[in-house]
Structure formats: C-alpha cells, structure tokens
Motif scaffolding. Structure first.
Motif, short mmCIF file in Angstrom:
data_model
loop_
_atom_site.label_atom_id
_atom_site.label_comp_id
_atom_site.label_asym_id
_atom_site.label_seq_id
_atom_site.Cartn_x
_atom_site.Cartn_y
_atom_site.Cartn_z
N ALA A 1 44.94 42.34 47.15
CA ALA A 1 43.86 41.72 46.38
C ALA A 1 43.77 42.33 44.98
O ALA A 1 43.60 41.62 43.99
N ASN A 2 43.91 43.65 44.91
CA ASN A 2 43.91 44.30 43.60
C ASN A 2 45.06 43.81 42.74
O ASN A 2 44.92 43.62 41.55
N ILE B 1 46.42 41.00 42.51
CA ILE B 1 46.24 39.73 41.81
C ILE B 1 45.06 39.79 40.86
O ILE B 1 44.63 38.76 40.33
N GLY B 2 44.50 40.98 40.65
CA GLY B 2 43.49 41.16 39.61
C GLY B 2 42.07 40.87 40.04
O GLY B 2 41.19 40.69 39.20
N MET B 3 41.80 40.85 41.35
CA MET B 3 40.42 40.61 41.79
C MET B 3 39.56 41.83 41.48
O MET B 3 40.04 42.96 41.45
N THR B 4 38.25 41.59 41.26
CA THR B 4 37.33 42.70 41.04
C THR B 4 36.94 43.28 42.39
O THR B 4 37.12 42.64 43.43
N GLN C 1 34.71 40.96 44.29
CA GLN C 1 35.43 39.82 44.85
C GLN C 1 36.24 40.22 46.08
O GLN C 1 36.33 39.47 47.05
#
Ligand SMILES: Nc1ncnc2c1ncn2[C@@H]1O[C@H](COP(=O)(O)OP(=O)(O)OP(=O)(O)O)[C@@H](O)[C@H]1O
Ligand SMILES: [Mg+2]
Lengths: 248, 279
Positions: B183-184, B186-189, B192
């Motif tokens: 998840a990190n 792909i740039g999720m906060t 999120q």
C-alpha cells in the motif's frame, strides 16, 4: 532535465540495522529508460538498496534523489516519489480482500483521484498487457502464483510510474510459472520503462539488462554491461558467484 | 523404532485431541452445563426449603407483562432490559471509538501518542470497574456536570474502550507487513492504508473477541445499579425492596441476562461464518 541526467541517483548511501551495516557507501546512477539487473549473494543488501529507493527503508547516510526529488523526512515528497516508483515484491503482496480489478484500481482512485470508470478501463487495459483480462472479478487467492505476480505487476503499472523496482519477482514461483512472469517483464522492458530488477534469472538479465550490478556485503563490487559481466567479470567474487549460480 | 510403535506415538495425541473435540462439542458442553446447573439449583432449592422460604413464582409474570383493558402492557423487567440494552449499546459505540483511537495512537510513530495510550491503558486496566464508576459519578460528575446516566455511559465506555483497544491492536498487527509495504509503495497515506487495506482485513480477526466484549459490556452494565441508573439490575433491586421475593427475582433477572447474551453469541457465530467464506 536533459535525457541522460539520472532519474535515480544514490550517493554514498549507508544503512544500518542496529549495529549491523547493511549498505556501505552505495553509489549508483540510473538514467531514464535504463534496465539494471542487480545480483549478488544472499544478505548482500540487494533488497535493502532498492527498498531505500522508494523509502520502504530509510537510509542513514548519503543522499537519494528520484526524479528530481531528494528523499528525506518530508512525507509529501516520499509519497510523490512512491507514485512514480512502482514495486513488485517476491511475495506478491496483493490485497486479499479485494478483487483483482479492485487491487488494480485502488491506487488510481484513492491516490491519483481518478474516476472509477476511468480507473477500471485503465485496469482492464493493463490486465490485457499481462495476459489475464479474464481474471478481473476473482480474488487473489483464486489465482496461481504466476497469475498473482502478473496482477501485482499490473497493479504497479496502473499508477503509471516512471520507474519499476522488482525484488526477486520469480523466486516464490513454481518453475513452470517463472517464464510467464519473465515474458511480461521482457515486454515491459521493450516499452522503455526504467527498471531495476533484483533477480538471479540470468537468462532474463542477458536479454534485457543494460547494466549488471553485482553486490556483496553491502557494497557494489562490480558494474558492467551483461556481455562483459557474463563472459569476463573483473572481480573474483563476481566470477565465483556466477560459477555457482550458472552451474545448474 | 518399529512401525507399530511409531503408529502408537502418532495416534495417541490424535486421540487426545479427538477427546478434547468431543468435550468441546456443542451437545456435550450443553449436557455438562445442564448437569452443573441442576446440581446448583437442586442445592439451592433444598437450602431454601430448609430455611422455610416461601416461593411465590406466580407473582413473577406480572413483572413481564400485564393484560389490561387497553391490551398488553409491558412490565418493569422488559423496560429494565430496554434500559440495559440502550446503556450498553451507547457505551459500546463510544468504547469502539475510544478503542480505535487508543490503538492507533499506540501503533503510531508519535512518542507522545504511544505514551498517552499506554498510560490510559494501564490506568484503566488496573482500576476496578466499581471504583472507576465512583470516580466518574462522584468526581467527574460534579466537575464536568455528568448525571447518573452520562457518568455510567462514560465509565463503561472508558473501561471497555481500553479492552477493545487491545482487540484492535491485535487485529491490526495480525495483518502482514507486506500489505503495508504494498500500500505504501503505491503512495497511499497512512490513513488510507488503515481505511482501505488494514482494517477491512483485521475485521476477521477482531470479530470473535469483539462480540465477547458486547456480552461483557451487557454483563458489566449491571454495576451501574449501585448508583440507581434505570436498567435491568436496578429494576430487580427495586422489585425486591417492594416484595422481598429475592430468590425468584434474582433467578429471573439472571435468566434474562443469559437469554440476551446467548442470542448475541449465536448471532455472532452466524456472522463469523459469513465473513470466513471469502478466503
Ligand atoms: N529489518 C531488518 N532488521 C535487521 N536486519 C535486517 C533487516 N532487513 C535486512 N537485514 C539484514 O541486512 C542484510 C541485507 O539484507 P537484504 O535483505 O538487503 O539482502 P539481500 O541481498 O536482499 O538478500 P536475499 O538474496 O537473501 O534477499 C542481511 O544481513 C539482513 O539480515
Ligand atoms: Mg532480498
């Protein structure tokens, strides 16, 4: 930015896990469109190095610049870099509670704020590219390992990154599935994607690598084009390593 | 080692687990339960007889319902149950919110957040529920203007919030690290990642202990009868002070609690089964 300015630049990067030094002064520049294959014995720091590039690991010394952004504490910068840098893991790491299509669209929808319909057509497009358009509605656990890894590649591609990092993408696969994943990666290399691939698949390396990087004990020991690296490596360590893995 | 000896070594633990499975099976546990209850009830009846207790079971139904000209009117016990469910329900929702916040603080990289969460947890876990209720009613009550009801809700929410935060923490930690990394990458906060990746996956791990907490909440809500908040146990006390039928009323109140918690546990099992399918 001129064409041959590096898109990734590691300068004198070191990384410690407690007292243990996993990376010791790494210098590496990669230009846009270049395909770099990284190899070396287990524990030499290959994973740690590429994980520093999208900051899944924090480096302790030196500097890392990706697409003009210097990696530091700033979380906005880190997220900006991660949107440009896709990563494919050895264990796939698909989201098990989401369908294949949802795995692919969650990044575009949540991170890129794309409309759902557009994200889905993008996702179907990339599923086509990895040759499994018919699996869109399934859950990851219903797919074979090779299919899961291709979904993982498509998930990265859906973010339309400029760079893709691969950490031993085929080592968790049964032998008969390795080629279907490597074929996708070869096709990808043909599109001009910047790729850094940690792998021991030397056939793949010969086919696509612009440069081979050989690591040992947290250092880059040798960098050479594959034609030189495979026939006449400079260092004894690389020669011994090649003898070992090419024996089979 | 001969083949038969190996066989024996292999089968004995299997036999032991099958014995354990049999004891754990539903019919057998119900039978054991009934036997134990029978012993207790029989002893109690004998004791009551010995002390010349005057059983008046016939007076109990009117506390459930009464038939009047206007139709059937609910008695004090159902209203007490409504009070208990409203109190526990409100407190549980609050407790879930508190538990989630405390768990997220505890798992955050904010040192202050971790300390606050840790301190809260230790404080609440090491205070008896009754003392906590007195603190809420007699100390926080006058300071923050809490009445009996809000003090009770607050006390139950804080007490169970601490326990629920541990359920959240365990559930969140049960999600593999690779999920965070994917998840990190792909740039999720962080928010999120919790919302779309981690919490949906941890529900499966949290559901069984969470329904356990619902049941615990209903049972521990009885304690607010000491400050006379209207709920099932308070109703029981009130009826007894009017009628002196303490045996009948306490048996009845206990049975009502048991029926409610059994219904919840059964519902939870059904729910768990539905969530387990998707693997
Ligand atoms: N989180 C961690 N904590 C402590 N030590 C770690 C951690 N991650 C990696 N290491 C150590 O750092 C060194 C380099 O690890 P790394 O995973 O980068 O090696 P690698 O070259 O990818 O090896 P492999 O081929 O086995 O994947 C190893 O000695 C490893 O034990
Ligand atoms: Mg590795």
């Amino acid at each position: 930015m001129s064409d041959d300015a590096p898109i990734i630049e590691l300068r004198n990067v070191s990384k410690f896990f407690g007292p243990f030094q996993a990376l010791a002064g790494i210098n590496l520049s990669v230009v846009a469109g270049e395909r770099v294959v990284v190899c070396g014995p287990s524990g030499s720091g290959k994973s740690t190095m590429i994980r520093c590039i999208n900051r899944l690991e924090e480096h302790d010394q030196g500097s890392i610049t990706v697409d003009g952004i210097s990696l530091g504490e700033d979380t906005k910068d880190i997220r900006a870099v991660r949107q440009e840098v896709g990563m494919v893991f050895q264990q796939f790491n698909l989201f098990p509670h989401l369908t294949v299509l949802e795995n692919l669209t969650i990044g575009p929808i949540r991170v890129r704020k794309m409309e759902k319909a557009r994200a889905e057509s993008l996702a179907r497009n990339y599923l086509e590219r990895v040759h499994i358009p018919e699996q869109a509605g399934k859950y990851p656990a219903q797919l074979s390992g090779g299919q899961q890894q291709r979904v993982a590649i498509a998930r990265s591609l859906c973010m339309e990154p400029r760079i893709l990092l691969f950490d031993e993408p085929t080592s968790a696969l049964d032998p008969e599935m390795i080629n279907e994943v490597l074929d996708v990666m070869v096709e990808l290399a043909g599109t001009g994607m910047t790729m850094i691939v940690v792998t021991h698949e030397m056939g793949f390396a010969r086919k696509v690598a612009d440069r081979m990087v050989f690591m040992e004990a947290g250092r880059i020991v040798e960098v050479a084009p594959p034609s030189v690296f495979f026939t006449n490596p400079e260092s004894d360590r690389a020669r011994m390593f090649l003898d070992q893995i090419l024996e089979h | 080692m001969s083949a038969t000896a190996e066989n024996a070594v292999e089968t004995s633990p299997r036999r032991r687990t099958s014995l354990r499975k049999m004891i754990g099976s539903r019919p057998v546990s119900v039978a054991i339960y009934l036997a134990v209850m029978w012993v207790i009830v029989a002893t109690a009846l004998k004791g009551a007889e010995a002390m010349g207790y005057n059983w008046q079971w016939y007076r109990i139904p009117r506390y459930f319902y009464e038939a009047t000209e206007g139709g059937i009117v609910l008695g004090e016990i159902p209203w007490g149950l409504v009070g208990t469910l409203a109190l526990s329900g409100t407190a549980f929702l609050l407790a879930v919110a508190i538990g989630l916040i405390v768990a997220l603080l505890r798992l955050s990289d904010l040192i202050v957040g971790r300390w606050v969460a840790r301190g809260f947890l230790e404080l609440v876990r090491n205070t008896p529920l009754l003392v906590l209720l007195y603190v809420f009613y007699y100390v926080f009550g006058p300071i923050f203007g809490l009445n009996r009801y809000t003090a009770s809700v607050g006390c139950l929410a804080v007490f169970h919030g601490a326990l629920i935060s541990e359920i959240f923490r365990a559930g969140i930690n049960a999600v593999p690290r690779g999920q965070w990394e994917a998840a990190n990458s792909i740039g999720m906060t962080g928010w999120q990642i919790y919302r779309y990746i981690v919490l949906p996956q941890s529900i499966r791990f949290m559901l069984p202990p969470m329904t356990g907490e619902v049941v615990n909440m209903i049972k521990s809500s009885a304690i607010v009868s000491v400050i006379a908040v209207a709920e099932l146990t308070t109703v029981g006390r009130n009826i007894i002070s009017d009628t002196y039928m303490s045996f009948e009323i306490w048996f009845t109140i206990a049975a009502v609690y048991m029926v409610v918690t059994l219904i919840i546990s059964t519902g939870a099992t059904v729910l768990e089964r539905r969530y387990a399918v998707r693997d």
